[in-house]
Enzyme design. Structure first.
Site, short mmCIF file in Angstrom:
data_model
loop_
_atom_site.label_atom_id
_atom_site.label_comp_id
_atom_site.label_asym_id
_atom_site.label_seq_id
_atom_site.Cartn_x
_atom_site.Cartn_y
_atom_site.Cartn_z
N LYS A 16 46.69 -20.59 -51.96
CA LYS A 16 45.44 -21.32 -51.76
C LYS A 16 44.79 -20.93 -50.42
O LYS A 16 45.43 -20.30 -49.58
CB LYS A 16 45.72 -22.83 -51.86
CG LYS A 16 46.20 -23.27 -53.27
CD LYS A 16 46.51 -24.77 -53.29
CE LYS A 16 46.89 -25.25 -54.69
NZ LYS A 16 47.15 -26.72 -54.71
N TYR A 56 41.40 -26.49 -63.14
CA TYR A 56 41.90 -27.85 -62.91
C TYR A 56 41.33 -28.85 -63.91
O TYR A 56 41.21 -30.03 -63.61
CB TYR A 56 41.59 -28.28 -61.47
CG TYR A 56 42.55 -27.69 -60.44
CD1 TYR A 56 43.92 -27.89 -60.54
CD2 TYR A 56 42.07 -26.95 -59.36
CE1 TYR A 56 44.81 -27.36 -59.60
CE2 TYR A 56 42.95 -26.43 -58.40
CZ TYR A 56 44.32 -26.64 -58.54
OH TYR A 56 45.19 -26.12 -57.60
N ARG A 92 58.37 -23.19 -59.09
CA ARG A 92 58.07 -24.57 -58.65
C ARG A 92 59.14 -25.10 -57.69
O ARG A 92 58.83 -25.86 -56.78
CB ARG A 92 57.83 -25.47 -59.85
CG ARG A 92 56.46 -25.11 -60.50
CD ARG A 92 55.97 -26.10 -61.52
NE ARG A 92 55.70 -27.41 -61.02
CZ ARG A 92 54.49 -27.89 -60.70
NH1 ARG A 92 53.41 -27.13 -60.77
NH2 ARG A 92 54.34 -29.13 -60.31
N THR A 98 54.58 -31.59 -54.66
CA THR A 98 53.12 -31.53 -54.47
C THR A 98 52.73 -32.04 -53.08
O THR A 98 51.91 -31.41 -52.40
CB THR A 98 52.43 -32.40 -55.55
OG1 THR A 98 52.84 -31.94 -56.84
CG2 THR A 98 50.92 -32.33 -55.41
N ARG A 109 55.92 -25.44 -49.50
CA ARG A 109 55.08 -26.57 -49.08
C ARG A 109 55.73 -27.34 -47.93
O ARG A 109 55.05 -27.79 -47.00
CB ARG A 109 54.80 -27.48 -50.27
CG ARG A 109 53.77 -26.88 -51.24
CD ARG A 109 53.76 -27.58 -52.56
NE ARG A 109 52.59 -27.24 -53.39
CZ ARG A 109 52.45 -27.61 -54.66
NH1 ARG A 109 53.41 -28.32 -55.25
NH2 ARG A 109 51.38 -27.27 -55.34
N ASN A 119 48.17 -27.94 -49.70
CA ASN A 119 49.60 -27.67 -49.93
C ASN A 119 49.92 -26.22 -50.28
O ASN A 119 50.90 -25.94 -50.97
CB ASN A 119 50.12 -28.64 -51.00
CG ASN A 119 49.41 -28.49 -52.33
OD1 ASN A 119 48.57 -27.61 -52.49
ND2 ASN A 119 49.76 -29.33 -53.29
N HIS A 122 49.73 -22.88 -55.62
CA HIS A 122 49.75 -23.38 -56.99
C HIS A 122 50.73 -22.56 -57.80
O HIS A 122 50.80 -21.35 -57.64
CB HIS A 122 48.35 -23.24 -57.62
CG HIS A 122 48.37 -23.42 -59.12
ND1 HIS A 122 48.31 -24.65 -59.72
CD2 HIS A 122 48.51 -22.51 -60.13
CE1 HIS A 122 48.38 -24.50 -61.04
NE2 HIS A 122 48.50 -23.22 -61.31
N GLU A 133 46.21 -20.30 -67.84
CA GLU A 133 45.78 -19.89 -66.50
C GLU A 133 45.74 -18.37 -66.35
O GLU A 133 44.83 -17.83 -65.71
CB GLU A 133 46.72 -20.52 -65.46
CG GLU A 133 46.60 -22.04 -65.40
CD GLU A 133 47.71 -22.73 -64.62
OE1 GLU A 133 47.71 -23.97 -64.57
OE2 GLU A 133 48.59 -22.03 -64.06
P1 IDP Z 1 50.94 -29.42 -58.49
O1 IDP Z 1 50.03 -28.46 -57.76
O2 IDP Z 1 52.20 -29.70 -57.72
O3 IDP Z 1 51.20 -29.03 -59.93
P2 IDP Z 1 49.09 -31.43 -59.52
O4 IDP Z 1 49.45 -32.85 -59.78
O5 IDP Z 1 48.90 -30.53 -60.70
O6 IDP Z 1 50.18 -30.84 -58.51
O7 IDP Z 1 47.76 -31.44 -58.64
C1 IDP Z 1 46.99 -30.27 -58.46
C2 IDP Z 1 46.57 -30.19 -57.01
O8 IDP Z 1 45.71 -31.28 -56.69
C3 IDP Z 1 47.72 -30.31 -55.99
O9 IDP Z 1 48.40 -29.10 -55.78
C4 IDP Z 1 46.99 -30.78 -54.76
O10 IDP Z 1 46.30 -29.71 -54.10
C5 IDP Z 1 45.95 -31.75 -55.36
N1 IDP Z 1 46.45 -33.14 -55.47
C6 IDP Z 1 47.40 -33.61 -56.31
N2 IDP Z 1 47.58 -34.93 -56.21
C7 IDP Z 1 46.69 -35.34 -55.27
C8 IDP Z 1 46.38 -36.63 -54.72
O11 IDP Z 1 46.95 -37.67 -55.09
N3 IDP Z 1 45.41 -36.67 -53.77
C9 IDP Z 1 44.77 -35.54 -53.34
N4 IDP Z 1 45.02 -34.30 -53.83
C10 IDP Z 1 45.98 -34.19 -54.79
MG MG Z 2 49.82 -28.87 -61.53
#
Ligand code: IDP
Ligand code: MG
Length: 138
Positions: A16, A56, A92, A98, A109, A119, A122, A133
């Site tokens: 990212k 997304y 992962r 996350t 992370r 973070n 992805h 994707e």
């Molecule tokens: P992941 O990237 O670990 O799969 P996801 O739940 O798919 O997590 O969320 C996608 C992205 O959205 C995360 O990597 C992060 O950048 C952002 N994100 C996820 N949850 C939150 C939140 O509760 N608040 C703000 N940003 C979030």
């Molecule tokens: Mg995700």
């Protein structure tokens, strides 16, 4: 699906914008290669808002969606296909949780992320999302 001893998978990985800014592209790729994962395809690009919405799409009803779109489109990213045995779950694990503040030390992370939004990386969460994707980006 994971009981096959040769379960070769592909994951769509994005370093990212904060990861590119921190100059840890090489560090992240090294972590994958040291784990015997293969970088199959790789490109640098800036994600358009249209592509970000598509990538997304499952999060479009979340309260953080607009922040997420602003963040992922805020600068250049590196997009890769990372392949290998059980690549999706192994990527992962290397990424960590996350929320960077909860991610373990030694994960990408945990070592380089800022918070739950900023973070660094992805990685696809399932075979189905990886296929979707990869079609979006390559
Ligand atoms: P992941 O990237 O670990 O799969 P996801 O739940 O798919 O997590 O969320 C996608 C992205 O959205 C995360 O990597 C992060 O950048 C952002 N994100 C996820 N949850 C939150 C939140 O509760 N608040 C703000 N940003 C979030
Ligand atoms: Mg995700």
């Amino acid at each position: 699906a994971n009981d096959n001893m040769n379960n070769i998978e592909k994951s769509l990985v994005i370093i990212k914008p904060d990861g590119v800014r921190k100059k840890i592209i090489g560090e992240i790729i090294s972590r994958f290669e040291k784990e015997n994962l293969t970088i199959e395809k790789l490109k640098m690009m800036k994600i358009s808002r249209d592509l970000a919405y598509k990538h997304y799409q499952d999060h479009k009803s979340k309260n953080f969606f607009n922040i997420l779109i602003d963040y992922i489109t805020s600068g250049p990213v590196v997009v890769m296909i990372v392949s290998g045995k059980n690549a999706i779950s192994r990527v992962r694990e290397l990424m960590g949780s996350t929320d960077s503040k909860k991610a373990k030390q030694g994960t990408i992370r945990g070592d380089f992320g800022v918070d739950i939004t900023i973070n660094v990386i992805h990685g696809s969460d399932s075979v189905e999302s990886a296929k979707r994707e990869i079609d979006l980006f390559f």
